[in-house]
Design a protein around this motif. Structure first.
Motif, PDB file in Angstrom:
ATOM      1  N   ALA A 212      29.560  35.868  38.425  1.00 45.62           N
ATOM      2  CA  ALA A 212      29.980  36.956  39.298  1.00 45.62           C
ATOM      3  C   ALA A 212      28.747  37.813  39.536  1.00 45.62           C
ATOM      4  CB  ALA A 212      31.090  37.783  38.667  1.00 45.62           C
ATOM      5  N   ILE A 213      28.366  37.945  40.786  1.00 47.30           N
ATOM      6  CA  ILE A 213      27.145  38.652  41.147  1.00 47.30           C
ATOM      7  C   ILE A 213      27.536  39.949  41.844  1.00 47.30           C
ATOM      8  CG2 ILE A 213      24.957  38.486  42.386  1.00 47.30           C
ATOM      9  CD1 ILE A 213      25.613  35.331  42.269  1.00 47.30           C
ATOM     10  N   GLY A 214      27.054  41.060  41.300  1.00 43.90           N
ATOM     11  CA  GLY A 214      27.459  42.370  41.779  1.00 43.90           C
ATOM     12  C   GLY A 214      26.616  42.891  42.921  1.00 43.90           C
ATOM     13  N   ALA A 215      27.001  44.077  43.390  1.00 44.74           N
ATOM     14  CA  ALA A 215      26.408  44.653  44.606  1.00 44.74           C
ATOM     15  C   ALA A 215      24.903  44.841  44.508  1.00 44.74           C
ATOM     16  CB  ALA A 215      27.077  45.992  44.907  1.00 44.74           C
ATOM     17  N   ALA A 272      37.870  37.644  43.762  1.00 43.45           N
ATOM     18  CA  ALA A 272      37.913  36.227  43.399  1.00 43.45           C
ATOM     19  C   ALA A 272      37.655  36.132  41.904  1.00 43.45           C
ATOM     20  CB  ALA A 272      36.880  35.428  44.181  1.00 43.45           C
ATOM     21  N   TRP A 273      38.175  35.059  41.297  1.00 41.72           N
ATOM     22  CA  TRP A 273      37.965  34.901  39.854  1.00 41.72           C
ATOM     23  C   TRP A 273      37.921  33.415  39.497  1.00 41.72           C
ATOM     24  CZ3 TRP A 273      42.740  35.430  41.923  1.00 41.72           C
ATOM     25  CH2 TRP A 273      43.764  34.607  41.461  1.00 41.72           C
ATOM     26  N   SER A 274      37.286  33.138  38.381  1.00 46.32           N
ATOM     27  CA  SER A 274      37.280  31.798  37.831  1.00 46.32           C
ATOM     28  C   SER A 274      37.413  31.905  36.321  1.00 46.32           C
ATOM     29  CB  SER A 274      35.999  31.046  38.223  1.00 46.32           C
ATOM     30  OG  SER A 274      36.091  29.666  37.894  1.00 46.32           O
ATOM     31  N   HIS A 275      37.592  30.762  35.675  1.00 52.46           N
ATOM     32  CA  HIS A 275      37.714  30.716  34.221  1.00 52.46           C
ATOM     33  C   HIS A 275      36.715  29.720  33.644  1.00 52.46           C
ATOM     34  CE1 HIS A 275      41.295  33.154  34.231  1.00 52.46           C
ATOM     35  NE2 HIS A 275      42.019  32.269  34.886  1.00 52.46           N
ATOM     36  N   ASN A 395      37.715  32.304  29.226  1.00 47.49           N
ATOM     37  CA  ASN A 395      37.140  33.551  29.719  1.00 47.49           C
ATOM     38  C   ASN A 395      37.551  33.743  31.176  1.00 47.49           C
ATOM     39  OD1 ASN A 395      35.143  34.007  27.404  1.00 47.49           O
ATOM     40  ND2 ASN A 395      34.449  32.021  28.152  1.00 47.49           N
ATOM     41  N   THR A 396      37.442  34.971  31.650  1.00 46.42           N
ATOM     42  CA  THR A 396      37.681  35.283  33.055  1.00 46.42           C
ATOM     43  C   THR A 396      36.449  35.952  33.624  1.00 46.42           C
ATOM     44  OG1 THR A 396      40.056  35.559  32.677  1.00 46.42           O
ATOM     45  CG2 THR A 396      39.146  36.533  34.679  1.00 46.42           C
ATOM     46  N   ILE A 397      35.981  35.452  34.773  1.00 42.02           N
ATOM     47  CA  ILE A 397      34.823  36.002  35.477  1.00 42.02           C
ATOM     48  C   ILE A 397      35.312  36.397  36.865  1.00 42.02           C
ATOM     49  CG2 ILE A 397      32.564  35.476  36.444  1.00 42.02           C
ATOM     50  CD1 ILE A 397      33.866  33.658  33.367  1.00 42.02           C
ATOM     51  N   TYR A 398      35.017  37.646  37.262  1.00 38.28           N
ATOM     52  CA  TYR A 398      35.666  38.261  38.437  1.00 38.28           C
ATOM     53  C   TYR A 398      34.622  38.990  39.274  1.00 38.28           C
ATOM     54  CZ  TYR A 398      38.064  42.423  40.498  1.00 38.28           C
ATOM     55  OH  TYR A 398      38.486  43.450  41.309  1.00 38.28           O
ATOM     56  N   ALA A 399      34.780  38.915  40.602  1.00 36.22           N
ATOM     57  CA  ALA A 399      33.962  39.706  41.529  1.00 36.22           C
ATOM     58  C   ALA A 399      34.878  40.279  42.604  1.00 36.22           C
ATOM     59  CB  ALA A 399      32.874  38.841  42.168  1.00 36.22           C
ATOM     60  N   ASP A 400      34.501  41.446  43.157  1.00 36.50           N
ATOM     61  CA  ASP A 400      35.359  42.041  44.179  1.00 36.50           C
ATOM     62  C   ASP A 400      34.539  42.606  45.328  1.00 36.50           C
ATOM     63  OD1 ASP A 400      34.426  44.576  43.364  1.00 36.50           O
ATOM     64  OD2 ASP A 400      36.184  44.951  42.104  1.00 36.50           O
ATOM     65  N   ALA A 401      35.271  43.066  46.351  1.00 31.19           N
ATOM     66  CA  ALA A 401      34.628  43.567  47.555  1.00 31.19           C
ATOM     67  C   ALA A 401      33.845  44.844  47.310  1.00 31.19           C
ATOM     68  CB  ALA A 401      35.683  43.797  48.642  1.00 31.19           C
ATOM     69  N   GLY A 402      34.182  45.580  46.244  1.00 28.60           N
ATOM     70  CA  GLY A 402      33.438  46.783  45.911  1.00 28.60           C
ATOM     71  C   GLY A 402      32.123  46.513  45.198  1.00 28.60           C
TER      72      GLY A 402
END
Length: 772
Positions: A212-215, A272-275, A395-402
C-alpha cells in the motif's frame, strides 16, 4: 523428539465444552414459512467475469452463487463433501485411507455442527447471504442437468444441492487453513496408546506480497494498492473473480475463495485491500499429564478433567460400489481435539497425551465483516469493520483515496499471559524438543498447568489476542508485507521495530530473499520509480511483476570474482549475459536458481554481512568468507546439474499445465529473490479439477494468482488485474487459461468498474435470474 516432548512439562513448570456430535447427514435448520424471493442481474464480460447487481444482500449472494457454480461447480461440490465428512461415501477410502481420515477429522472438528449451532445467532444479513449463495448454486444445478456438467463431475451423484449452513461450515473450516487443518491425520488416528505417524511439516506454500503506497510516494496523491497473493492454480484454494453491486449501498470488485460468498480481496470507489499469510502462530499444542488411574482423564491444576470420546460413523464406498460403514471413536480435551503421532504419543495412565487449542477456529463468521469492509467510506469505518471479526490467519494491507496506507496483522494469536510466555521462552532454551517444535511453527505448552491457559474470552475469537492489540502501522509513504513479521512493514517506522512476543513472528534468519526483494523495489531511488521518487499505477504494477532477482543483484560482484576461474568459462558466460530477471525469455535464470540451491545447503544463504535494518541498502551482502570459493563450487555443481539446459530460456524449463499443454510462465521462488512467485506446491485439499503437471524441470501449479493494481483518487478508482489461471476450473471453458498468456507477458488488464465500461465490453451479455 518424542522423548524430549514427553519430558518437557517438568521444565515448563519449573520455568514459571463438550464434543459436537456429527450424524451421517446434518439436518437443516427449520425452514421459513415462505422461501425468500431472489432477483439478480449478472452482466458477463470478457474473461468470464460476472458483474452481479441485486437489490439486497440475499439476492447478491444468489447471483454470486450461480456465477461461481458456472465456473467451479465440481470443486464447490467437493469442498462441501469435505466439510460434511462425506468424501469416502462417494470417492472410496482413498490412497492410504486419506478420505476416511479427512471425513473423520472434519466430523470430529464439527464444522457443520458449529454452523448449525451458530445459525440463530447470525445477523439477518449474514443468513440472507449464506442462504442466497446456496440457492444460487442450487439454481445453477437445476438449470444444468448432470449430463451437461464439466467432465470432472459429469453425471456425478455426489454433486448435490447445498444449504446456507453448509456454506457457513465451509467458511468455519477455511478459518483453520493455516492451523488445525494440517493436523487432520493426527486428529483422525488419536486414541489411547496411539503413537504412529509424523507431525505435519511447517505449513508451506503460504505466501503473498502486498503493497500500500501512500500519498507521499504516489504521483497522483492518492493511495495505490498492489496485491499479489500466492495460492494454488488448481483445487479448492483458487480464487473466483466477481463484481458485486447493490446500487446506493455497496460496490466492490475482487475475488473470493471457492465456496465463500462476498469479496475477500478487492477494490471499492473509496479504498482497496489485500491479504497476506501472517507470520504469526494460531494454535498451541498442550501436553497433558494423565491421571494415574485413567488415560481418559488429565490433571489441570488441582482438578482432574475428562477427555471426552465421541464415536463417528462414516460411509465408505468399495470399488464395486457397495457401501461399508466405518466407526471410530475420537477424543477431545476441554480445549480441543486430541492428537497422536510418534513425536506426541498418547501414553497409558500416569503418562502424557497431547491436544490442540486452535484460536483460528470457532468464533463468528466473517460475512458481516466483509460486507462492512465493502461498504466502508473511510479508513475509520474500514478498521471498525476489520475489528468485527479479525482475519484468522492473514494480514490486511489497505490504501484509500485520501492517501493513507495501512497494515494490520489482525490474525488470531494465542493470548498467553506474560508469565506464560516467559515460561515457554525458558523451555525453548532448555528443552530441545520444545525449540524444535517451534521451528516447525508449533508452540508446545504444559496443558496441566493453568499458567499456560489462554486468557481471552472474546466470543468473536475465543482465546485470541484482541485485534485492538494487534500490530498496526499507518503511513503516508508505504506499508508492505511478504509473509515475514510486522517488523518489516516499513523499515523507516520506529513502531515496526518494537518488540512483541514471538507468537507474532519469530524473525530468526529473516527477512527472506522475497521480503528483501519487495523492500528493494519500494525504495524511492530504485530504477522502478522512474527517477522522481513517485510511483504511478503503471510503475507500481510493473515493479511487482519485474521478475528481478534480488539475490543476483546483491551478489553480482561475487559472481565476477568466482568467474575468474577459467574452468567456469561456460556457465560464467551464461550469467554474464543474463539480464538478472526471471522472465520466460531470460537465459541464465535457471542456472542462478540451481546455484543458489547449492549454496544454501541448509535452506539459508550464507551471507557475509547479514541484514541490518540500519543499513538496508547495504545488507545483506557477500558470501561468508568462512566458505572460500563457495559460490564458484556452487556454480560448478549447478552447471553440471543442468547440463545443456544451463543457458536455455527459462520458459523452456518452467511451465504450467493448462488445457493439456505446457505454457511458459515467468517468476521465481524463495532463493531466487523474486517478488513474482511461481512454484510447484502440494498445498491443496480437493480431489477434483486437477491437471497433470507438464514434464519439465520446473512445473508450476502455484504462485501469483489474483494480481490487483488499484489507484484510489477523489475522482474514483482506476484498477488493473489478472487472475493468472483464469476464472473457470473447467478445461473446456474458454476462461480456463485465457489470462495466462497475459501473465507470461507481464500484462494486467483494465478492471471494468462503471456501467459504461461494462456495457462497452465486446463480450457483454446480460442474464436475469429470479428464484422460482
Amino acid at each position: 523428539m518424542r522423548k524430549t516432548l514427553t519430558a518437557a512439562t517438568a521444565l515448563l513448570v519449573a520455568a514459571c465444552g463438550s464434543s459436537p456430535t456429527s450424524p451421517p447427514r446434518p439436518t437443516a435448520p427449520a425452514a421459513a414459512a415462505e422461501a425468500p424471493a431472489y432477483r439478480a442481474t449478472i452482466r458477463w464480460t470478457s474473461h468470464g467475469v460476472p458483474h452481479v447487481v441485486a437489490r439486497d444482500v440475499g439476492s447478491l449472494g444468489y447471483g454470486q452463487g450461480y456465477a461461481m457454480a458456472e465456473a467451479h461447480v465440481c470443486t464447490i461440490a467437493d469442498v462441501i463433501l469435505r466439510v460434511r465428512g462425506e468424501r469416502a461415501r462417494w470417492f472410496g477410502a482413498g490412497d492410504g485411507d486419506v478420505h476416511v481420515r479427512t471425513d473423520l477429522a472434519n466430523r470430529h472438528l464439527g464444522f457443520v455442527a458449529q454452523a448449525e449451532a451458530a445459525w440463530p445467532t447470525l445477523s439477518a444479513e449474514a443468513r440472507a447471504v449464506l442462504d442466497g449463495f446456496a440457492a444460487g448454486y442450487n439454481r445453477w444445478l437445476a438449470d444444468h442437468p448432470a449430463a451437461t456438467r464439466p467432465a470432472a463431475c459429469k453425471d456425478a451423484p455426489w454433486v448435490q444441492p447445498i444449504r446456507g449452513v453448509d456454506v457457513a461450515a465451509h467458511g468455519l473450516a477455511t478459518a483453520t487453513l493455516a492451523s488445525s487443518r494440517f493436523f487432520e491425520q493426527a486428529i483422525a488416528t488419536a486414541a489411547p496408546g496411539a503413537k504412529t505417524g509424523a507431525l505435519p511439516p511447517r505449513p508451506s506454500g503460504m505466501a503473498s506480497n502486498a503493497w500500500a503506497i501512500g500519498a507521499d510516494r504516489t504521483a497522483s496523491g492518492g493511495g495505490i494498492l498492489i496485491g499479489n497473493p500466492h495460492f494454488p492454480w488448481d483445487g479448492d484454494l483458487r480464487f473466483h473473480e466477481v463484481h458485486l453491486t447493490i446500487p446506493g449501498d455497496l460496490d466492490v470488485y475482487g475475488v473470493s475463495l471457492l465456496g465463500i460468498p462476498g469479496v475477500l480481496i478487492g477494490v471499492t470507489p473509496h479504498h482497496a485491500w489485500s491479504h497476506t499469510f501472517s507470520a504469526s502462530t494460531h494454535l498451541v499444542m498442550y501436553r497433558l499429564a494423565l491421571d494415574g488411574g485413567s488415560a481418559l482423564r488429565y490433571r489441570h491444576g488441582d482438578d482432574t478433567l475428562p477427555i471426552i470420546p465421541t464415536t463417528h460413523t462414516i460411509d465408505v464406498r468399495n470399488p464395486d460400489g457397495s457401501i461399508d460403514q466405518v466407526k471410530r471413536t475420537l477424543y477431545r480435551s476441554q480445549v480441543g481435539p486430541m492428537i497422536a503421532t510418534e513425536a506426541t504419543p498418547w501414553d497409558g495412565p500416569g503418562g502424557f497425551a497431547f491436544t490442540l487449542r486452535d484460536v483460528a477456529a470457532g468464533g463468528t463468521l466473517a460475512i458481516d465483516q466483509y460486507l462492512a469492509m465493502a461498504r466502508a467510506r473511510s479508513r475509520d469505518e474500514f478498521e471498525r469493520a476489520l475489528a468485527l471479526h479479525g482475519t484468522p490467519f492473514v494480514n490486511t494491507i489497505y490504501a484509500d483515496a485520501g492517501g493513507d496506507a495501512l497494515y494490520v496483522d489482525g490474525s488470531r494469536v494465542p493470548a498467553l499471559t506474560e508469565q506464560g510466555l516467559a515460561g515457554w521462552k525458558l523451555a525453548r532454551t532448555v528443552v530441545p524438543a520444545v525449540e524444535a517444535a517451534w521451528r516447525r511453527g508449533v508452540v508446545v505448552l504444559d496443558g496441566s498447568n493453568p499458567l499456560f491457559d489462554l486468557t481471552s474470552d472474546d466470543p468473536r475469537a475465543p482465546g485470541a489476542v484482541p485485534i485492538a492489540e494487534a500490530p498496526r502501522l499507518l503511513r503516508r509513504d508505504h506499508v508492505m508485507n511478504a509473509n515475514d513479521s510486522y517488523r518489516f512493514t516499513n523499515l523507516a517506522a520506529p513502531e515496526a521495530a518494537a518488540e512483541r512476543a514471538p507468537l507474532w513472528g519469530d524473525d530468526d534468519g529473516r527477512p527472506s530473499p522475497r521480503t528483501l526483494a519487495n523492500l528493494a523495489l519500494l525504495r524511492p531511488d530504485d530504477a522502478a520509480w522512474g527517477g522522481d521518487g513517485k510511483l504511478t499505477l503503471d510503475e507500481a504494477a510493473a515493479a511487482m511483476l519485474s521478475n528481478r532477482s534480488f539475490t543476483y543483484e546483491r551478489l553480482r560482484d561475487e559472481v565476477a570474482t568466482a568467474c575468474k576461474d577459467r574452468k567456469l568459462a561456460g556457465p560464467c558466460a551464461v550469467l554474464t549475459a543474463w539480464d538478472g530477471r526471471y522472465a520466460t525469455t531470460s537465459r541464465g535464470a535457471a542456472l542462478w536458481r540451481e546455484t543458489m540451491a547449492e549454496l544454501a545447503g541448509d535452506g539459508a544463504l550464507p551471507w557475509a554481512r547479514r541484514f541490518d535494518r540500519q543499513a538496508p541498502t547495504l545488507t545483506p551482502d557477500g558470501v561468508d568468507a568462512a566458505t572460500p570459493d563457495a559460490l564458484a563450487a556452487a556454480l560448478r555443481r549447478a552447471a553440471a546439474t543442468l547440463g545443456d539446459a544451463a543457458g536455455a530460456p527459462l520458459g523452456d524449463l518452467q511451465q504450467a499445465a493448462r488445457g493439456g499443454a505446457g505454457i511458459a510462465v515467468p517468476g521465481g521462488d524463495h532463493l531466487d529473490g523474486v517478488a513474482n512467485v511461481v512454484a510447484a506446491r502440494a498445498f491443496r485439499f480437493t480431489v477434483t479439477d486437477r491437471e497433470p503437471r507438464p514434464d519439465v524441470r520446473y512445473p508450476v501449479d502455484y504462485g501469483s494468482s489474483f494480481i490487483l493494481a488499484a489507484e484510489l483518487t477523489p475522482a474514483g478508482p482506476r484498477a488493473r488485474a489478472l487472475l493468472t489461471y483464469g476464472n473457470s476450473g473447467d478445461p473446456a471453458s474458454p476462461h480456463y487459461r485465457d489470462q495466462l498468456d497475459a501473465f507470461a507477458r507481464g500484462e494486467l488488464r483494465p478492471v471494468l468498474l462503471t456501467d459504461a465500461e461494462i456495457a462497452a465490453d465486446p463480450a457483454y451479455r446480460v442474464q436475469e435470474l429470479a428464484s422460482p
